[in-house]
Design a protein around this motif. Structure first.
Motif, PDB file in Angstrom:
ATOM      1  N   GLU A  95     -10.307  16.804   6.234  1.00 35.91           N
ATOM      2  CA  GLU A  95      -9.246  17.497   6.958  1.00 35.91           C
ATOM      3  C   GLU A  95      -7.882  17.049   6.451  1.00 35.91           C
ATOM      4  N   MET A  96      -7.739  15.751   6.190  1.00 31.96           N
ATOM      5  CA  MET A  96      -6.472  15.258   5.656  1.00 31.96           C
ATOM      6  C   MET A  96      -6.228  15.837   4.269  1.00 31.96           C
ATOM      7  N   ALA A  97      -7.280  15.946   3.459  1.00 32.94           N
ATOM      8  CA  ALA A  97      -7.145  16.543   2.128  1.00 32.94           C
ATOM      9  C   ALA A  97      -6.700  18.000   2.232  1.00 32.94           C
ATOM     10  N   GLY A 111       2.952  16.047  -7.755  1.00 32.33           N
ATOM     11  CA  GLY A 111       4.252  16.241  -8.377  1.00 32.33           C
ATOM     12  C   GLY A 111       5.371  16.261  -7.361  1.00 32.33           C
ATOM     13  N   ALA A 112       5.170  15.582  -6.233  1.00 32.42           N
ATOM     14  CA  ALA A 112       6.162  15.600  -5.149  1.00 32.42           C
ATOM     15  C   ALA A 112       6.113  14.294  -4.372  1.00 32.42           C
ATOM     16  N   GLU A 113       7.227  13.992  -3.716  1.00 32.10           N
ATOM     17  CA  GLU A 113       7.281  12.847  -2.819  1.00 32.10           C
ATOM     18  C   GLU A 113       6.533  13.205  -1.535  1.00 32.10           C
ATOM     19  N   ILE A 114       5.798  12.264  -1.001  1.00 34.86           N
ATOM     20  CA  ILE A 114       5.065  12.510   0.234  1.00 34.86           C
ATOM     21  C   ILE A 114       5.959  12.206   1.426  1.00 34.86           C
ATOM     22  N   SER A 115       5.823  13.007   2.490  1.00 31.97           N
ATOM     23  CA  SER A 115       6.684  12.834   3.661  1.00 31.97           C
ATOM     24  C   SER A 115       6.299  11.573   4.430  1.00 31.97           C
ATOM     25  N   PRO A 116       7.244  10.980   5.169  1.00 33.32           N
ATOM     26  CA  PRO A 116       6.927   9.789   5.967  1.00 33.32           C
ATOM     27  C   PRO A 116       5.765   9.988   6.938  1.00 33.32           C
ATOM     28  N   PRO A 117       5.661  11.130   7.654  1.00 29.19           N
ATOM     29  CA  PRO A 117       4.498  11.295   8.543  1.00 29.19           C
ATOM     30  C   PRO A 117       3.174  11.317   7.791  1.00 29.19           C
ATOM     31  N   ASP A 118       3.129  11.997   6.649  1.00 31.13           N
ATOM     32  CA  ASP A 118       1.892  12.029   5.873  1.00 31.13           C
ATOM     33  C   ASP A 118       1.576  10.655   5.299  1.00 31.13           C
ATOM     34  N   LEU A 119       2.603   9.951   4.846  1.00 24.30           N
ATOM     35  CA  LEU A 119       2.392   8.590   4.340  1.00 24.30           C
ATOM     36  C   LEU A 119       1.810   7.716   5.436  1.00 24.30           C
ATOM     37  N   GLY A 120       2.345   7.837   6.636  1.00 24.01           N
ATOM     38  CA  GLY A 120       1.844   7.036   7.755  1.00 24.01           C
ATOM     39  C   GLY A 120       0.384   7.320   8.051  1.00 24.01           C
ATOM     40  N   ARG A 121      -0.005   8.596   8.023  1.00 22.16           N
ATOM     41  CA  ARG A 121      -1.409   8.945   8.302  1.00 22.16           C
ATOM     42  C   ARG A 121      -2.327   8.438   7.195  1.00 22.16           C
ATOM     43  N   LEU A 122      -1.877   8.516   5.954  1.00 21.98           N
ATOM     44  CA  LEU A 122      -2.686   8.011   4.846  1.00 21.98           C
ATOM     45  C   LEU A 122      -2.855   6.502   4.939  1.00 21.98           C
ATOM     46  N   LEU A 123      -1.812   5.802   5.337  1.00 23.06           N
ATOM     47  CA  LEU A 123      -1.916   4.350   5.495  1.00 23.06           C
ATOM     48  C   LEU A 123      -2.816   3.999   6.675  1.00 23.06           C
ATOM     49  N   ASP A 124      -2.799   4.827   7.725  1.00 20.78           N
ATOM     50  CA  ASP A 124      -3.728   4.618   8.835  1.00 20.78           C
ATOM     51  C   ASP A 124      -5.167   4.783   8.350  1.00 20.78           C
ATOM     52  N   MET A 125      -5.405   5.796   7.508  1.00 16.57           N
ATOM     53  CA  MET A 125      -6.733   5.979   6.932  1.00 16.57           C
ATOM     54  C   MET A 125      -7.130   4.762   6.108  1.00 16.57           C
ATOM     55  N   ARG A 147       0.809  -1.210   0.000  1.00 19.72           N
ATOM     56  CA  ARG A 147       0.000   0.000   0.000  1.00 19.72           C
ATOM     57  C   ARG A 147       0.849   1.270   0.000  1.00 19.72           C
ATOM     58  N   SER A 148       2.024   1.238   0.613  1.00 23.30           N
ATOM     59  CA  SER A 148       2.877   2.430   0.615  1.00 23.30           C
ATOM     60  C   SER A 148       3.239   2.841  -0.807  1.00 23.30           C
ATOM     61  N   ALA A 149       3.559   1.861  -1.644  1.00 23.18           N
ATOM     62  CA  ALA A 149       3.927   2.167  -3.026  1.00 23.18           C
ATOM     63  C   ALA A 149       2.764   2.797  -3.770  1.00 23.18           C
ATOM     64  N   VAL A 150       1.557   2.308  -3.519  1.00 24.63           N
ATOM     65  CA  VAL A 150       0.366   2.864  -4.169  1.00 24.63           C
ATOM     66  C   VAL A 150       0.183   4.326  -3.794  1.00 24.63           C
ATOM     67  N   VAL A 151       0.286   4.624  -2.496  1.00 25.87           N
ATOM     68  CA  VAL A 151       0.081   5.999  -2.029  1.00 25.87           C
ATOM     69  C   VAL A 151       1.189   6.914  -2.538  1.00 25.87           C
ATOM     70  N   ARG A 152       2.416   6.422  -2.539  1.00 27.73           N
ATOM     71  CA  ARG A 152       3.523   7.244  -3.051  1.00 27.73           C
ATOM     72  C   ARG A 152       3.328   7.573  -4.529  1.00 27.73           C
ATOM     73  N   ARG A 153       2.935   6.572  -5.314  1.00 30.81           N
ATOM     74  CA  ARG A 153       2.720   6.816  -6.744  1.00 30.81           C
ATOM     75  C   ARG A 153       1.622   7.848  -6.965  1.00 30.81           C
ATOM     76  N   TRP A 154       0.543   7.742  -6.180  1.00 31.71           N
ATOM     77  CA  TRP A 154      -0.552   8.712  -6.307  1.00 31.71           C
ATOM     78  C   TRP A 154      -0.072  10.121  -5.977  1.00 31.71           C
ATOM     79  N   ALA A 155       0.691  10.259  -4.890  1.00 30.16           N
ATOM     80  CA  ALA A 155       1.160  11.582  -4.479  1.00 30.16           C
ATOM     81  C   ALA A 155       2.067  12.190  -5.546  1.00 30.16           C
ATOM     82  N   ARG A 156       2.933  11.366  -6.126  1.00 27.52           N
ATOM     83  CA  ARG A 156       3.819  11.899  -7.167  1.00 27.52           C
ATOM     84  C   ARG A 156       3.014  12.369  -8.376  1.00 27.52           C
ATOM     85  N   ARG A 157       1.980  11.601  -8.748  1.00 24.16           N
ATOM     86  CA  ARG A 157       1.162  11.989  -9.896  1.00 24.16           C
ATOM     87  C   ARG A 157       0.320  13.232  -9.582  1.00 24.16           C
ATOM     88  N   PHE A 158      -0.275  13.266  -8.406  1.00 24.02           N
ATOM     89  CA  PHE A 158      -1.243  14.322  -8.097  1.00 24.02           C
ATOM     90  C   PHE A 158      -0.561  15.620  -7.674  1.00 24.02           C
TER      91      PHE A 158
END
Length: 221
Positions: free
Chosen positions: A52-54, A28-42, A15-26
């Motif tokens: 609120e996360m959006a 245009g940047a790498e997502i930070s580890p804390p934000d990645l962690g919160r998205l994976l918690d979601m 799932r981390s790879a999926v979220v990272r790919r989405w963030a890069r596409r949407f």
């Protein structure tokens, strides 16, 4: 040994790879580890306010899209990308052919985690699953591992645990008195912890084949 217990997110499903790919596409940047962690918690069903996360993501990763658009895109990203890696599928099939019972043991909300299990096709290649919300206990509580063994009709003493999280998967295996393989994903085992996995692996398929093929996974060093 004949019982294989597997974590879901970032173990069987990347799932981390999926979220990272989405963030890069949407964004245009790498997502930070804390934000990645919160998205994976979601993604696991944690009660984090979606809008609120959006809003926070839009502030941190400037994009012309509205908060509503970010929220919609985020929801689509978290629902998507559920394909199982072909090598993981093959290793799970091999485990079944060799007589191993396989059970997913995952923390999270029932609806969310079961959706991922079914949408990815995992329900066709594992014997059962236990989700913490339904079990009433969360990893690393050994009770959830015992329930998994009971669903498989196997004694827990014949089990192995594979997972990526030291504090839930590996601590849980230690609490349950069973051996484990930690998926390191390029990380070093935290030196401050007073427990350790039986072995380590870089990928879920590698861990499964090491266990069911009766070849030990790498030591923790």
């Amino acid at each position: 040994m004949s019982l294989l217990l597997l974590d879901l997110d970032d173990t069987v499903l990347d799932r981390s790879a999926v979220v990272r790919r989405w963030a890069r596409r949407f964004f245009g940047a790498e997502i930070s580890p804390p934000d990645l962690g919160r998205l994976l918690d979601m993604d696991a069903g944690a009660k984090i306010e979606h809008d609120e996360m959006a809003r926070q993501l839009k502030e941190r990763y400037p994009v012309a899209s509205s908060v509503d658009d970010v929220s919609v895109a985020l929801g689509e990203a978290l629902r998507g990308g559920l394909e199982i890696d072909a090598t993981v599928w093959t290793s799970l099939t091999t485990a079944r052919e060799r007589g191993w019972s396989t059970v997913i043991v995952t923390n999270g909300a029932v609806d969310t985690q079961e959706r991922k299990i079914r949408a990815s096709g995992l329900d066709r290649v594992v014997d059962a699953w236990v989700v913490s919300e339904a079990a009433g206990v969360w990893k690393p509580d050994p009770v959830i591992f015992q329930e998994a063994a009971e669903r498989a009709g196997q004694p827990l003493t014949r089990g192995w645990m594979v997972g990526d999280n030291p504090h839930s998967d590996i601590a849980g295996a230690c609490n349950a008195g069973i051996p484990s393989v930690w998926l390191h994903h390029g990380r070093t085992w935290p030196a401050e912890l007073d427990f350790a996995p039986t072995g380590t692996a870089g990928h879920c398929a590698e861990a499964i084949m090491a266990i069911v093929g009766e070849r030990p996974a790498s030591g923790t060093g």
